[in-house]
Design an enzyme around this catalytic site. Structure first.
Site, PDB file in Angstrom:
ATOM      1  N   HIS A  75      43.011  48.820  39.926  1.00 45.55           N
ATOM      2  CA  HIS A  75      42.213  49.663  40.828  1.00 45.55           C
ATOM      3  C   HIS A  75      43.089  50.581  41.686  1.00 45.55           C
ATOM      4  O   HIS A  75      42.561  51.426  42.409  1.00 45.55           O
ATOM      5  CB  HIS A  75      41.349  48.806  41.758  1.00 45.55           C
ATOM      6  CG  HIS A  75      40.304  48.002  41.041  1.00 45.55           C
ATOM      7  ND1 HIS A  75      39.374  48.573  40.198  1.00 45.55           N
ATOM      8  CD2 HIS A  75      40.052  46.660  41.029  1.00 45.55           C
ATOM      9  CE1 HIS A  75      38.585  47.612  39.695  1.00 45.55           C
ATOM     10  NE2 HIS A  75      38.977  46.452  40.179  1.00 45.55           N
TER      11      HIS A  75
ATOM     12  N   ASP B 212      39.260  43.866  31.788  1.00 43.51           N
ATOM     13  CA  ASP B 212      38.787  43.285  33.050  1.00 43.51           C
ATOM     14  C   ASP B 212      37.299  43.632  33.212  1.00 43.51           C
ATOM     15  O   ASP B 212      36.847  44.672  32.726  1.00 43.51           O
ATOM     16  CB  ASP B 212      39.597  43.894  34.200  1.00 43.51           C
ATOM     17  CG  ASP B 212      39.347  43.227  35.547  1.00 43.51           C
ATOM     18  OD1 ASP B 212      40.205  42.440  35.978  1.00 43.51           O
ATOM     19  OD2 ASP B 212      38.296  43.516  36.164  1.00 43.51           O
TER      20      ASP B 212
ATOM     21  N   HIS C  97      35.811  44.654  35.698  1.00 44.03           N
ATOM     22  CA  HIS C  97      35.672  45.857  36.520  1.00 44.03           C
ATOM     23  C   HIS C  97      36.360  47.044  35.827  1.00 44.03           C
ATOM     24  O   HIS C  97      37.413  46.872  35.213  1.00 44.03           O
ATOM     25  CB  HIS C  97      36.329  45.657  37.892  1.00 44.03           C
ATOM     26  CG  HIS C  97      35.785  44.501  38.665  1.00 44.03           C
ATOM     27  ND1 HIS C  97      36.376  43.247  38.619  1.00 44.03           N
ATOM     28  CD2 HIS C  97      34.713  44.399  39.479  1.00 44.03           C
ATOM     29  CE1 HIS C  97      35.667  42.419  39.395  1.00 44.03           C
ATOM     30  NE2 HIS C  97      34.662  43.089  39.919  1.00 44.03           N
TER      31      HIS C  97
ATOM     32  N   ASP D 267      37.943  38.024  34.426  1.00 45.23           N
ATOM     33  CA  ASP D 267      36.786  37.857  35.299  1.00 45.23           C
ATOM     34  C   ASP D 267      35.449  38.172  34.623  1.00 45.23           C
ATOM     35  O   ASP D 267      34.404  38.093  35.263  1.00 45.23           O
ATOM     36  CB  ASP D 267      36.940  38.654  36.607  1.00 45.23           C
ATOM     37  CG  ASP D 267      37.509  40.040  36.408  1.00 45.23           C
ATOM     38  OD1 ASP D 267      37.660  40.467  35.251  1.00 45.23           O
ATOM     39  OD2 ASP D 267      37.803  40.695  37.428  1.00 45.23           O
TER      40      ASP D 267
END
Ligand SMILES: [Zn+2]
Length: 341
Positions: free
Chosen positions: A158, A193, A195, A282
């Site tokens: 991120h 991931d 996200h 995740d």
């Protein structure tokens, strides 16, 4: 396959996280490092300490003023009257203005993107060592190793060129890809991931020499909300070299494998010399961030599919939060990946 990490990466420990407006414990806790380490041991990988690389390799992806803020900003912050021992801005610019502020409060808002990017006294030491782990794994692969795993905690995908957020400070996957560019004309990053890897997308958005592919929960209903849509395809020389494959929140093994098949074809068409895998865990059904419904066996299936791409691969740890099976998921992934090579 070797695994790279340093215990120094466990020192960064933020005290607060905002969840639905409430102050709660920070999910990206140092305990993750121990659980992921258990997974590495279960998979039987040899451990090595990160080597030391010049900060120029960080500056190849991040701005010098951002690196200076991460390294030295906290000491300046603590001179503020009544300062909490973590930098957290109370003001942020709407867009990127032309003038860079000199004041620490202004710099905090410039460089910290959201409420999961606070900087403490220990942050720089940990995130720098996490990046050194990624560089060491990239160096092993550039030197001829088939694959190497970097246990990067804190994670990185991120983080933008000069912004922290989403528990990320230095973009380890981007730093590894940039390093691999010394040995290869084209490098691909595949991010699984749950996200979207918005920082990685941002760093390479206008470049055609690094392909970025991300499979993630649909940003229409999930963090990072503003980035990760299929319409974001790159710009300028990078147009056509950013592929977003959003899947519905709580998607299962079958849906993730279908998206991965599309990702594999895109990577094969690009013909890169090496692959960086942004390995978030995740998307698992038991992860507390609840964005996916992938099983432990589902991760093993994805590991085989990624190994079969057949590229020299740097595996960079991204997310995956405290659940009883976090270490098992990593062990299942690493074991399946190795067996398929
Ligand atoms: Zn994540």
């Amino acid at each position: 396959m070797e695994a790279v990490f340093s215990e120094i990466q466990g020192r960064h420990a933020s005290q607060r996280f905002l969840r639905h407006g409430a102050v709660v414990d920070y999910p990206e806790s140092p305990e993750r490092l121990q659980r992921l380490l258990a997974g590495v041991n279960k998979a039987g990988l040899d451990l090595r300490q990160p080597a030391s690389f010049d900060d120029a390799h960080l500056a190849a992806v991040h701005s010098r003023r951002y690196l200076d803020f991460l390294a030295n900003g906290h000491a300046e912050w603590m001179k503020l009257p009544g300062a909490f021992p973590e930098i957290m801005p109370s003001a942020r610019p709407v867009e990127t203005p032309s003038d860079y502020p000199s004041n620490i409060l202004g710099r905090a808002g410039w460089h910290i993107m959201d409420f999961a990017g606070a900087v403490s006294a220990e942050t720089w030491g940990s995130v720098r060592m996490s990046a050194m782990s990624a560089l060491t794994a990239a160096d092993l692969v550039a030197g001829g190793a088939d694959a190497a795993y970097a246990l990067c905690r804190p994670p990185g995908h991120h983080a933008y060129g000069e912004r922290s957020g989403g528990f990320c400070y230095l973009n380890n996957s981007a730093i590894a890809a940039q390093y691999l560019r010394r040995a290869h004309d084209r490098v691909a990053i595949l991010d699984i991931d749950v996200h979207h890897g918005n920082g990685t997308q941002g760093i390479f958005y206008d470049r055609g020499d690094v392909l970025t592919v991300s499979i993630h929960a649909d940003p229409a209903t999930y963090y990072p909300f503003y980035y990760g849509y299929a319409s974001q395809v790159g710009a300028g020389a990078g147009e056509g070299f950013n592929l977003n494959l959003p899947v519905p929140v709580r998607s299962d093994d079958r849906v993730w494998a279908q998206a991965l098949e599309i990702a594999r074809r895109c990577i094969a068409d690009y013909r890169p010399g090496a692959l960086v895998l942004a390995l978030g865990l995740d998307a698992h059904e038991a992860d507390p961030l609840a964005g996916g419904a992938v099983t432990t066996e589902g991760f093993a299936v994805m590991a085989r599919m990624i190994a079969e791409i057949g590229l020299p691969t740097v595996l960079v740890q991204e997310g995956g939060y405290l659940s009883p099976v976090l270490g098992d998921n990593l062990a299942a992934f690493l074991t399946a990946f190795r067996r398929a090579r």
